[in-house]
Write a protein that holds these residues in place. Sequence first.
Motif, PDB file in Angstrom:
ATOM      1  N   GLU A 164      52.731 -35.845 -64.280  1.00 23.79           N
ATOM      2  CA  GLU A 164      54.032 -35.634 -64.011  1.00 23.79           C
ATOM      3  C   GLU A 164      54.815 -36.348 -62.997  1.00 23.79           C
ATOM      4  O   GLU A 164      55.907 -36.795 -63.149  1.00 23.79           O
ATOM      5  N   SER A 165      54.262 -37.245 -62.272  1.00 26.57           N
ATOM      6  CA  SER A 165      54.584 -38.147 -61.188  1.00 26.57           C
ATOM      7  C   SER A 165      55.197 -39.160 -62.279  1.00 26.57           C
ATOM      8  O   SER A 165      56.379 -39.974 -62.003  1.00 26.57           O
ATOM      9  N   ALA A 166      54.341 -39.901 -63.228  1.00 20.40           N
ATOM     10  CA  ALA A 166      55.081 -40.959 -63.920  1.00 20.40           C
ATOM     11  C   ALA A 166      56.338 -40.378 -64.812  1.00 20.40           C
ATOM     12  O   ALA A 166      57.195 -41.251 -64.917  1.00 20.40           O
ATOM     13  N   ARG A 167      56.400 -39.202 -65.246  1.00 24.11           N
ATOM     14  CA  ARG A 167      57.554 -38.625 -65.864  1.00 24.11           C
ATOM     15  C   ARG A 167      58.697 -38.610 -64.895  1.00 24.11           C
ATOM     16  O   ARG A 167      59.657 -39.174 -65.305  1.00 24.11           O
ATOM     17  N   GLN A 168      58.350 -38.192 -63.797  1.00 18.66           N
ATOM     18  CA  GLN A 168      59.508 -38.173 -62.544  1.00 18.66           C
ATOM     19  C   GLN A 168      60.197 -39.429 -62.457  1.00 18.66           C
ATOM     20  O   GLN A 168      61.290 -39.709 -62.366  1.00 18.66           O
ATOM     21  N   LEU A 169      59.193 -40.594 -62.396  1.00 16.64           N
ATOM     22  CA  LEU A 169      59.657 -41.857 -62.084  1.00 16.64           C
ATOM     23  C   LEU A 169      60.489 -42.320 -63.291  1.00 16.64           C
ATOM     24  O   LEU A 169      61.383 -43.065 -63.016  1.00 16.64           O
ATOM     25  N   ARG A 170      60.035 -42.012 -64.464  1.00 15.52           N
ATOM     26  CA  ARG A 170      61.023 -42.609 -65.398  1.00 15.52           C
ATOM     27  C   ARG A 170      62.326 -41.649 -65.556  1.00 15.52           C
ATOM     28  O   ARG A 170      63.227 -42.211 -65.776  1.00 15.52           O
ATOM     29  N   ALA A 171      62.139 -40.395 -65.136  1.00 19.28           N
ATOM     30  CA  ALA A 171      63.553 -39.691 -65.320  1.00 19.28           C
ATOM     31  C   ALA A 171      64.329 -39.602 -64.068  1.00 19.28           C
ATOM     32  O   ALA A 171      65.624 -39.555 -64.202  1.00 19.28           O
ATOM     33  N   GLY A 172      63.787 -39.962 -63.050  1.00 22.24           N
ATOM     34  CA  GLY A 172      64.614 -40.393 -61.826  1.00 22.24           C
ATOM     35  C   GLY A 172      64.516 -38.880 -61.062  1.00 22.24           C
ATOM     36  O   GLY A 172      65.339 -38.836 -59.955  1.00 22.24           O
ATOM     37  N   SER A 173      64.044 -38.153 -61.584  1.00 22.26           N
ATOM     38  CA  SER A 173      64.090 -36.610 -60.829  1.00 22.26           C
ATOM     39  C   SER A 173      62.794 -35.900 -61.180  1.00 22.26           C
ATOM     40  O   SER A 173      62.188 -35.990 -62.237  1.00 22.26           O
ATOM     41  N   SER A 174      62.410 -34.638 -60.503  1.00 18.68           N
ATOM     42  CA  SER A 174      61.452 -33.907 -60.722  1.00 18.68           C
ATOM     43  C   SER A 174      61.820 -32.533 -61.447  1.00 18.68           C
ATOM     44  O   SER A 174      62.956 -32.466 -61.654  1.00 18.68           O
TER      45      SER A 174
END
Length: 379
Positions: free
Chosen positions: A92-102
């Motif tokens: 999930e951390s990598a996804r947040q990094l790509r998306a710019g938000s959690s």
Amino acid sequence: MAADAADTAGTASTTDPARPARLSSGSGRKGREPGRRRKDKQHTAGVKAVAAAAGVSLGTVSNVLNRPEVVSPVTRAKVEAAMASLGFVRNESARQLRAGSSRILAYLMLDAGNPFFTDVAKGVEDAARAAGLSVFLCNSNEDADREADYLDLLEQQRVQGVLITPIDQNSSRLRKLPARGTPVVVVDRALDDNEHCSVAVNDVLGGELAIAHLLELGHDRIAYVGGPNTIGQVVDRRDGARRALTKAGKPPENLIELTTGALTVAEGRGAGQRLAGLPAARRPTAAFCANDLLALGLLQQCVSLGLRVPDDVAIVGYDDIEFAAAAAVPLTSVRQPRQLLGRTAAELLLDESSNPDHEHQRVTFTPELVVRTSTRGAV
């Protein structure tokens, strides 16, 4: 020389297999038993391993994770079986990094020790779970520095939005966060600006309801127990109490303020001690407290000092937490729709974070007086 170097590093000497490992002086680490090795850290399988095991492309695995509706049920089942077999856990951390938000909302409450705020948090969680999000709960504990630290941390964590019951609703931080991309909804405070959504109860009306009830019962000298006055709810409820006296044609000095340092049971007990210490001729015959915790503490102290509730002193609280009805003398209280407050605030925040046409709203609920033994007596 080689043996000395091995010993200094804390490794067993190879010249004597039975010799225990030694540690360098001052290392602070415990030696391991002979022959034991530290296990290698286990790593979770990645999407490449899942794709290979399922015999599909990386894009298909990505679709299963992010857009499962576009993948056929058969292929989706193959990929999910491969994930289960390999022990795949989404990063999930990598996804947040790509998306710019959690996929996280945060609720920064005023006092985690007050059941009112935990009930509001339940409403927040209900709305978040329905949207597939998680909730961080933070407690400012009525400390401005602590509140500021949490807001900095939540912004750094790229939470999807922040719900807050602020210590100071005019804080510049509440304006800066949305300007930098983190939506903010204010809970339990009504704001007049157009920069935030807010969800609150009409606390001035709540104060009026409490005092009007006590006046109706024949009380003239009424204590208002609450503080500090930096908390907006405390001021609004006091203003409502004053308004009720004015409407009834009573002089303002009939409201006797017993200011507290916090909205806690302990502060309520202290106020009860002060109230009981007043001369009987000047002692208020009723008290309206800014929240139920103060009211419960006041009730405990009055009873312990021999004052009868409501015969000697009638008591009204605010919030109508579960403990109010369960008190030794069931507490009359001004009820707020606690979970509805939280759920509505979270829904506004979700809309703001995802809807480009979002318009800020100011939602105000109407309080309700719930009458119990602490004012009416046993029926």
